[in-house]
Write a protein that holds these residues in place. Structure first.
Motif, PDB file in Angstrom:
ATOM      1  N   LEU A   1      -6.098  11.968  16.371  1.00 14.60           N
ATOM      2  CA  LEU A   1      -7.337  12.380  17.040  1.00 14.60           C
ATOM      3  C   LEU A   1      -8.221  13.239  16.122  1.00 14.60           C
ATOM      4  CD1 LEU A   1      -5.673  13.240  20.459  1.00 14.60           C
ATOM      5  CD2 LEU A   1      -7.244  11.330  20.032  1.00 14.60           C
ATOM      6  N   LEU A   2      -7.669  13.596  14.962  1.00 15.64           N
ATOM      7  CA  LEU A   2      -8.431  14.433  14.024  1.00 15.64           C
ATOM      8  C   LEU A   2      -8.986  13.579  12.888  1.00 15.64           C
ATOM      9  CD1 LEU A   2      -6.058  17.521  13.634  1.00 15.64           C
ATOM     10  CD2 LEU A   2      -7.967  17.224  15.214  1.00 15.64           C
ATOM     11  N   PRO A   3     -10.107  13.987  12.296  1.00 14.48           N
ATOM     12  CA  PRO A   3     -10.657  13.207  11.181  1.00 14.48           C
ATOM     13  C   PRO A   3      -9.731  13.281   9.961  1.00 14.48           C
ATOM     14  CG  PRO A   3     -11.907  15.219  11.513  1.00 14.48           C
ATOM     15  CD  PRO A   3     -10.907  15.167  12.622  1.00 14.48           C
TER      16      PRO A   3
ATOM     17  N   GLU B   1     -11.149  15.773  22.394  1.00 16.22           N
ATOM     18  CA  GLU B   1     -12.092  16.381  21.454  1.00 16.22           C
ATOM     19  C   GLU B   1     -11.508  17.657  20.863  1.00 16.22           C
ATOM     20  OE1 GLU B   1     -15.961  16.832  23.166  1.00 16.22           O
ATOM     21  OE2 GLU B   1     -16.311  14.670  23.083  1.00 16.22           O
ATOM     22  N   TRP B   2     -12.043  18.053  19.734  1.00 18.58           N
ATOM     23  CA  TRP B   2     -11.531  19.243  19.050  1.00 18.58           C
ATOM     24  C   TRP B   2     -12.688  20.071  18.534  1.00 18.58           C
ATOM     25  CZ3 TRP B   2     -12.634  20.088  13.867  1.00 18.58           C
ATOM     26  CH2 TRP B   2     -13.217  18.998  13.209  1.00 18.58           C
ATOM     27  N   LEU B   3     -12.412  21.334  18.205  1.00 24.97           N
ATOM     28  CA  LEU B   3     -13.427  22.189  17.592  1.00 24.97           C
ATOM     29  C   LEU B   3     -12.769  23.158  16.608  1.00 24.97           C
ATOM     30  CD1 LEU B   3     -13.007  25.024  19.290  1.00 24.97           C
ATOM     31  CD2 LEU B   3     -14.496  23.914  20.926  1.00 24.97           C
ATOM     32  N   TRP B   4     -13.582  23.624  15.673  1.00 25.69           N
ATOM     33  CA  TRP B   4     -13.108  24.621  14.703  1.00 25.69           C
ATOM     34  C   TRP B   4     -13.005  25.980  15.380  1.00 25.69           C
ATOM     35  CZ3 TRP B   4     -11.725  23.210   9.862  1.00 25.69           C
ATOM     36  CH2 TRP B   4     -12.271  22.056   9.316  1.00 25.69           C
TER      37      TRP B   4
ATOM     38  N   ALA C   1      -9.006  30.695  25.770  1.00 29.56           N
ATOM     39  CA  ALA C   1      -8.982  29.786  26.927  1.00 29.56           C
ATOM     40  C   ALA C   1      -9.484  28.412  26.488  1.00 29.56           C
ATOM     41  CB  ALA C   1      -9.871  30.339  28.030  1.00 29.56           C
ATOM     42  N   LEU C   2      -8.988  27.380  27.139  1.00 26.52           N
ATOM     43  CA  LEU C   2      -9.471  26.019  26.881  1.00 26.52           C
ATOM     44  C   LEU C   2     -10.929  25.938  27.340  1.00 26.52           C
ATOM     45  CD1 LEU C   2      -8.712  23.057  26.125  1.00 26.52           C
ATOM     46  CD2 LEU C   2      -8.142  22.730  28.530  1.00 26.52           C
TER      47      LEU C   2
ATOM     48  N   TYR D   1     -13.401  26.123   5.122  1.00 24.99           N
ATOM     49  CA  TYR D   1     -12.412  27.125   5.546  1.00 24.99           C
ATOM     50  C   TYR D   1     -11.246  27.085   4.578  1.00 24.99           C
ATOM     51  CZ  TYR D   1     -14.653  27.648  10.099  1.00 24.99           C
ATOM     52  OH  TYR D   1     -15.544  27.916  11.096  1.00 24.99           O
ATOM     53  N   GLU D   2     -10.928  28.248   4.027  1.00 25.31           N
ATOM     54  CA  GLU D   2      -9.764  28.289   3.131  1.00 25.31           C
ATOM     55  C   GLU D   2      -8.530  27.818   3.892  1.00 25.31           C
ATOM     56  OE1 GLU D   2      -9.039  32.114   1.390  1.00 25.31           O
ATOM     57  OE2 GLU D   2      -7.171  31.387   0.485  1.00 25.31           O
ATOM     58  N   LYS D   3      -8.385  28.307   5.129  1.00 23.59           N
ATOM     59  CA  LYS D   3      -7.329  27.836   6.030  1.00 23.59           C
ATOM     60  C   LYS D   3      -8.004  27.308   7.283  1.00 23.59           C
ATOM     61  CE  LYS D   3      -3.789  29.153   3.569  1.00 23.59           C
ATOM     62  NZ  LYS D   3      -3.054  28.096   2.869  1.00 23.59           N
ATOM     63  N   ALA D   4      -7.536  26.186   7.773  1.00 25.39           N
ATOM     64  CA  ALA D   4      -8.167  25.577   8.948  1.00 25.39           C
ATOM     65  C   ALA D   4      -7.382  25.930  10.202  1.00 25.39           C
ATOM     66  CB  ALA D   4      -8.207  24.062   8.778  1.00 25.39           C
ATOM     67  N   LEU D   5      -8.123  26.202  11.271  1.00 30.00           N
ATOM     68  CA  LEU D   5      -7.518  26.394  12.597  1.00 30.00           C
ATOM     69  C   LEU D   5      -8.429  25.670  13.584  1.00 30.00           C
ATOM     70  CD1 LEU D   5      -5.494  27.755  14.557  1.00 30.00           C
ATOM     71  CD2 LEU D   5      -6.990  29.759  14.557  1.00 30.00           C
ATOM     72  N   VAL D   6      -7.873  24.690  14.277  1.00 24.54           N
ATOM     73  CA  VAL D   6      -8.686  23.936  15.244  1.00 24.54           C
ATOM     74  C   VAL D   6      -7.996  23.901  16.589  1.00 24.54           C
ATOM     75  CG1 VAL D   6      -9.648  22.487  13.400  1.00 24.54           C
ATOM     76  CG2 VAL D   6      -7.775  21.603  14.792  1.00 24.54           C
ATOM     77  N   LEU D   7      -8.820  23.707  17.608  1.00 26.81           N
ATOM     78  CA  LEU D   7      -8.335  23.591  18.984  1.00 26.81           C
ATOM     79  C   LEU D   7      -8.603  22.156  19.434  1.00 26.81           C
ATOM     80  CD1 LEU D   7      -9.486  25.977  21.857  1.00 26.81           C
ATOM     81  CD2 LEU D   7      -9.147  23.555  22.182  1.00 26.81           C
ATOM     82  N   LEU D   8      -7.567  21.500  19.892  1.00 29.10           N
ATOM     83  CA  LEU D   8      -7.705  20.137  20.413  1.00 29.10           C
ATOM     84  C   LEU D   8      -7.414  20.160  21.900  1.00 29.10           C
ATOM     85  CD1 LEU D   8      -7.723  16.948  19.932  1.00 29.10           C
ATOM     86  CD2 LEU D   8      -5.250  17.154  19.687  1.00 29.10           C
TER      87      LEU D   8
END
Ligand code: URA
Length: 233
Positions: A86-88, A219-222, A210-211, A58-65
């Motif tokens: 909590l993130l790698p 946990e997180w996801l892209w 929504a969560l 991803y050129e720019k990262a957006l994640v949900l934790l």
């Protein structure tokens, strides 16, 4: 784009370290081990692996934790570890920052990005991006509390009256409410102004997002991009 540049942009260390990873045969691109750091690849929409772990580019990262309790959103945490732990490491190295802040004892949906323009768009007060919270109150939530939240409450040190966009009673002590601003301890102070007290606070929605129920705390996801949150490109 050279593979070395791809790894560097995604937070895998200095250019020298990225070259080393590739030369040592620890990186695959599109299923093939590539040992030439200068190999030209088109990473957009593709994945690579480092030591067997797959990474989407991803050129720019957006994640949900899904933020657990007892983590701080601050860059310089004082009482608890930072949410960044909590993130790698690559996500930390490439400079992701929380989008706004949740209190250490607040749980739920926290966005993190390295996209400065998006950060601004999601947090600027004039944008009024709605945020929804599940609030567990200490005492039963009286009708007068709900009325006060909807009509607006005046908080100390705030110029404007702050109101909830909507309030839904979930059960005796639990409400869900949406706010479109992000003042310091806003929900806790609004509930206190209405004569009750917050026992637990979870953010369950940010804009259109929504969560996810399946995402465990910590946990997180892209996310694919801003439209996941804003609903538009
Ligand atoms: N309102 C609060 O009081 N705390 C949060 O963490 C978020 C909103």
């Amino acid at each position: 784009m050279r593979l070395e540049q791809v790894l560097f942009s995604q937070g895998f260390g200095t250019r020298h370290e990225c070259r080393g990873l590739i030369s040592l045969g620890r990186v695959t691109f599109e299923g093939n081990t590539v040992t030439d750091p200068d190999e030209d690849v088109d990473p957009v929409g593709r994945s690579f692996t480092v030591d067997g772990r797959s990474w989407p580019y991803y050129e720019k990262a957006l994640v949900l934790l899904n933020k657990p309790e007892n983590y701080e959103c601050s860059q310089k945490p004082i009482h608890h570890p930072s949410v960044m732990t909590l993130l790698p490491p690559p996500l930390r190295v490439r400079g992701l920052q929380p989008v706004g802040r949740l209190d250490a004892d607040t749980t739920g949906l926290l966005l993190l990005t390295d996209d400065g323009a998006l950060q601004h768009r999601l947090t600027h007060p004039k944008r009024h991006v709605p945020k929804r919270y599940r609030v567990t109150c200490k005492h039963a939530a009286a009708d007068s509390l709900i009325e006060a939240l909807l009509e607006g409450v005046k908080l100390v040190d705030e110029r404007d009256v702050l109101r909830a966009q909507d309030v839904e009673r979930i059960d005796d002590k639990v409400l869900e409410m949406t706010i479109t601003s992000g003042k310091y301890h806003q929900v806790k102070r609004m509930i206190a102004a209405g004569g009750n007290r917050v026992e637990a606070l979870e953010r369950v929605r940010f804009g259109h997002l929504a969560l996810p129920e399946a995402l465990a705390r910590g946990e997180w996801l892209w996310l694919e991009g801003p439209q996941a949150v804003l609903g538009t490109k």
